[in-house]
Design a protein around this motif. Structure first.
Motif, PDB file in Angstrom:
ATOM      1  N   ALA A  14      62.897 -22.465 114.937  1.00 40.08           N
ATOM      2  CA  ALA A  14      63.427 -21.370 115.754  1.00 40.08           C
ATOM      3  C   ALA A  14      64.945 -21.285 115.707  1.00 40.08           C
ATOM      4  CB  ALA A  14      62.962 -21.524 117.205  1.00 40.08           C
ATOM      5  N   SER A  15      65.600 -22.428 115.506  1.00 40.24           N
ATOM      6  CA  SER A  15      67.061 -22.469 115.424  1.00 40.24           C
ATOM      7  C   SER A  15      67.453 -23.839 114.893  1.00 40.24           C
ATOM      8  CB  SER A  15      67.703 -22.239 116.804  1.00 40.24           C
ATOM      9  OG  SER A  15      67.325 -23.289 117.689  1.00 40.24           O
ATOM     10  N   GLY A  16      68.752 -24.006 114.607  1.00 42.62           N
ATOM     11  CA  GLY A  16      69.203 -25.327 114.188  1.00 42.62           C
ATOM     12  C   GLY A  16      70.136 -25.300 113.004  1.00 42.62           C
ATOM     13  N   ALA A  17      70.390 -26.486 112.451  1.00 43.61           N
ATOM     14  CA  ALA A  17      71.353 -26.649 111.366  1.00 43.61           C
ATOM     15  C   ALA A  17      70.683 -26.391 110.015  1.00 43.61           C
ATOM     16  CB  ALA A  17      71.945 -28.061 111.414  1.00 43.61           C
ATOM     17  N   PHE A  18      70.394 -25.128 109.767  1.00 43.64           N
ATOM     18  CA  PHE A  18      69.746 -24.724 108.520  1.00 43.64           C
ATOM     19  C   PHE A  18      70.587 -23.602 107.896  1.00 43.64           C
ATOM     20  CE2 PHE A  18      66.453 -26.255 111.426  1.00 43.64           C
ATOM     21  CZ  PHE A  18      65.947 -27.310 110.681  1.00 43.64           C
ATOM     22  N   THR A  19      71.690 -23.989 107.301  1.00 42.59           N
ATOM     23  CA  THR A  19      72.654 -23.029 106.768  1.00 42.59           C
ATOM     24  C   THR A  19      71.985 -22.045 105.804  1.00 42.59           C
ATOM     25  OG1 THR A  19      74.425 -24.655 106.976  1.00 42.59           O
ATOM     26  CG2 THR A  19      74.805 -22.814 105.464  1.00 42.59           C
ATOM     27  N   GLY A  20      72.270 -20.771 106.023  1.00 41.30           N
ATOM     28  CA  GLY A  20      71.746 -19.741 105.129  1.00 41.30           C
ATOM     29  C   GLY A  20      70.376 -19.218 105.491  1.00 41.30           C
ATOM     30  N   GLU A  21      69.789 -19.746 106.578  1.00 38.13           N
ATOM     31  CA  GLU A  21      68.433 -19.342 106.953  1.00 38.13           C
ATOM     32  C   GLU A  21      68.435 -18.436 108.181  1.00 38.13           C
ATOM     33  OE1 GLU A  21      65.550 -19.949 105.457  1.00 38.13           O
ATOM     34  OE2 GLU A  21      66.343 -21.210 103.868  1.00 38.13           O
ATOM     35  N   VAL A  22      67.305 -17.752 108.401  1.00 41.36           N
ATOM     36  CA  VAL A  22      67.092 -16.988 109.633  1.00 41.36           C
ATOM     37  C   VAL A  22      65.731 -17.372 110.198  1.00 41.36           C
ATOM     38  CG1 VAL A  22      68.474 -15.049 108.800  1.00 41.36           C
ATOM     39  CG2 VAL A  22      66.004 -14.990 108.537  1.00 41.36           C
ATOM     40  N   SER A  23      65.576 -17.184 111.492  1.00 40.20           N
ATOM     41  CA  SER A  23      64.349 -17.619 112.164  1.00 40.20           C
ATOM     42  C   SER A  23      63.513 -16.433 112.633  1.00 40.20           C
ATOM     43  CB  SER A  23      64.697 -18.480 113.372  1.00 40.20           C
ATOM     44  OG  SER A  23      65.317 -17.688 114.381  1.00 40.20           O
ATOM     45  N   ALA A  24      62.277 -16.741 112.998  1.00 40.65           N
ATOM     46  CA  ALA A  24      61.383 -15.704 113.525  1.00 40.65           C
ATOM     47  C   ALA A  24      61.944 -15.046 114.782  1.00 40.65           C
ATOM     48  CB  ALA A  24      59.994 -16.294 113.779  1.00 40.65           C
ATOM     49  N   PRO A  25      62.460 -15.801 115.758  1.00 45.28           N
ATOM     50  CA  PRO A  25      63.031 -15.130 116.937  1.00 45.28           C
ATOM     51  C   PRO A  25      64.185 -14.195 116.594  1.00 45.28           C
ATOM     52  CG  PRO A  25      62.602 -17.440 117.425  1.00 45.28           C
ATOM     53  CD  PRO A  25      62.375 -17.273 115.958  1.00 45.28           C
ATOM     54  N   MET A  26      64.987 -14.557 115.583  1.00 45.06           N
ATOM     55  CA  MET A  26      66.075 -13.671 115.154  1.00 45.06           C
ATOM     56  C   MET A  26      65.520 -12.362 114.611  1.00 45.06           C
ATOM     57  SD  MET A  26      68.536 -16.362 113.166  1.00 45.06           S
ATOM     58  CE  MET A  26      69.360 -17.706 114.009  1.00 45.06           C
ATOM     59  N   LEU A  27      64.449 -12.461 113.844  1.00 40.50           N
ATOM     60  CA  LEU A  27      63.848 -11.253 113.273  1.00 40.50           C
ATOM     61  C   LEU A  27      63.200 -10.402 114.352  1.00 40.50           C
ATOM     62  CD1 LEU A  27      62.266 -12.768 110.027  1.00 40.50           C
ATOM     63  CD2 LEU A  27      64.369 -11.416 110.220  1.00 40.50           C
ATOM     64  N   ARG A  28      62.565 -11.048 115.303  1.00 38.94           N
ATOM     65  CA  ARG A  28      61.935 -10.289 116.389  1.00 38.94           C
ATOM     66  C   ARG A  28      62.999  -9.574 117.228  1.00 38.94           C
ATOM     67  NH1 ARG A  28      58.158  -7.965 116.719  1.00 38.94           N
ATOM     68  NH2 ARG A  28      57.403  -8.424 118.811  1.00 38.94           N
ATOM     69  N   ALA A  29      64.164 -10.192 117.355  1.00 40.43           N
ATOM     70  CA  ALA A  29      65.228  -9.612 118.185  1.00 40.43           C
ATOM     71  C   ALA A  29      65.757  -8.303 117.614  1.00 40.43           C
ATOM     72  CB  ALA A  29      66.373 -10.609 118.341  1.00 40.43           C
ATOM     73  N   ILE A  30      65.595  -8.101 116.292  1.00 43.21           N
ATOM     74  CA  ILE A  30      66.010  -6.820 115.699  1.00 43.21           C
ATOM     75  C   ILE A  30      64.787  -5.966 115.347  1.00 43.21           C
ATOM     76  CG2 ILE A  30      68.272  -7.569 114.904  1.00 43.21           C
ATOM     77  CD1 ILE A  30      67.064  -8.065 112.146  1.00 43.21           C
ATOM     78  N   PHE A  31      63.655  -6.281 116.002  1.00 43.02           N
ATOM     79  CA  PHE A  31      62.443  -5.462 115.967  1.00 43.02           C
ATOM     80  C   PHE A  31      61.731  -5.448 114.613  1.00 43.02           C
ATOM     81  CE2 PHE A  31      65.312  -3.716 119.229  1.00 43.02           C
ATOM     82  CZ  PHE A  31      64.553  -4.026 120.345  1.00 43.02           C
ATOM     83  N   ALA A  32      61.885  -6.533 113.852  1.00 37.61           N
ATOM     84  CA  ALA A  32      61.043  -6.690 112.659  1.00 37.61           C
ATOM     85  C   ALA A  32      59.625  -7.007 113.125  1.00 37.61           C
ATOM     86  CB  ALA A  32      61.569  -7.807 111.771  1.00 37.61           C
ATOM     87  N   THR A  33      58.664  -6.508 112.389  1.00 34.16           N
ATOM     88  CA  THR A  33      57.255  -6.737 112.739  1.00 34.16           C
ATOM     89  C   THR A  33      56.510  -7.532 111.669  1.00 34.16           C
ATOM     90  OG1 THR A  33      56.690  -4.585 111.757  1.00 34.16           O
ATOM     91  CG2 THR A  33      57.069  -4.641 114.144  1.00 34.16           C
ATOM     92  N   HIS A  34      57.058  -7.579 110.447  1.00 33.26           N
ATOM     93  CA  HIS A  34      56.403  -8.247 109.325  1.00 33.26           C
ATOM     94  C   HIS A  34      57.395  -9.155 108.608  1.00 33.26           C
ATOM     95  CE1 HIS A  34      53.812  -4.787 110.096  1.00 33.26           C
ATOM     96  NE2 HIS A  34      52.881  -5.297 109.309  1.00 33.26           N
ATOM     97  N   VAL A  35      56.870 -10.128 107.869  1.00 34.13           N
ATOM     98  CA  VAL A  35      57.730 -10.978 107.049  1.00 34.13           C
ATOM     99  C   VAL A  35      56.955 -11.439 105.815  1.00 34.13           C
ATOM    100  CG1 VAL A  35      57.155 -13.062 108.418  1.00 34.13           C
ATOM    101  CG2 VAL A  35      59.234 -13.012 107.001  1.00 34.13           C
TER     102      VAL A  35
END
Length: 256
Positions: free
Chosen positions: A72-93
């Motif tokens: 969901a979060s953390g020291a993962f440089t260059g990555e994005v998480s599911a909560p980040m995608l949901r926050a901008i209203f993405a529905t699929h991945v």
């Protein structure tokens, strides 16, 4: 006739600036934004997701991402998480795409963690499986696909499984201009549905949509989409231009 609604998903890969993406999204909204016969998803690169999402607001075109991390979060440089995608209203991945597996080392186990994280966060995974040319020529296609499906969906329960979208992508047919024959594509799609029946039950397997992800274009789409177990397409090159993508949606809507 299948009760499964056809789905056309556009994978823009590493193409389109934010401005380019917005322009394409607006063209799609004008052409197919109000139709409801076919589900439509576009998956821009990360830099364009939020702006494209705003351009899609009020339309029936859904927003997707091309990848995500399972944490969901953390020291993962260059990555994005599911909560980040949901926050901008993405529905699929999109998860487990062959390019992620080949170029970035995504293993079945890593993809599985992402699938579970997506489902936990109400994101619908477009879960990709498929064989290389060497695997196809050695007769290992079904074995490879079975391993990817079983490992990638480990821990997914029956209730969650219906939210998963599977994309079969013969790796040798992506971006090469080569296309699996209709018979080859249908054979693997039917095999995947059989696997889903064993894993989750027949009723669940009949709900899961299985997309073809090997160079589907307006010219070959009608024949592919007419197959019993092909429920749509994960589109690469043809998704980068409004006219060709709209033609694919139209082709899917015409299947009876």
């Amino acid at each position: 006739m299948s009760s499964r609604k056809k789905l056309i998903a556009g994978n823009w890969k590493m193409n389109k600036t934010s401005a380019d993406g917005v322009a394409l999204a607006r063209d799609l909204v004008v052409a197919i934004g109000k139709q409801a016969e076919v589900d439509v998803v576009v998956c821009p690169p990360f830099t364009a997701i939020e702006s494209v999402g705003k351009a899609l607001e009020g339309s029936n075109v859904r927003l997707g991402a091309q990848n995500m991390h399972h944490e969901a979060s953390g020291a993962f440089t260059g990555e994005v998480s599911a909560p980040m995608l949901r926050a901008i209203f993405a529905t699929h991945v999109i998860l487990g795409h062959s390019e992620r597996r080949t170029f970035f080392g995504d293993t079945d186990e890593f993809v599985n963690k992402k699938v579970l994280a997506a489902l936990k966060n109400q994101l619908r995974p477009i879960f990709c499986v498929g064989e290389t040319l060497a695997e196809r020529e050695s007769g290992a296609t079904l074995k490879v696909v079975q391993t990817q499906v079983e490992r990638g969906l480990e821990g997914v329960n029956r209730d969650q499984a219906a939210s998963v979208i599977v994309a079969y992508e013969p790796v040798w047919a992506i971006g090469t201009g080569k296309v699996a024959t209709t018979e080859q594509a249908q054979e693997v799609h039917a095999f995947i549905r059989g696997l889903l029946t064993k894993l989750f039950s027949e009723p669940v397997a009949q709900k899961v949509r299985i997309l073809y992800g090997g160079s589907m274009k307006p010219a070959n789409a009608p024949e592919l989409l007419a197959q019993k177990d092909i429920d749509g397409g994960l589109i690469g090159g043809a998704a980068l231009e409004a006219r060709s993508f709209v033609e694919l949606v139209t082709a899917a809507a015409a299947v009876k």
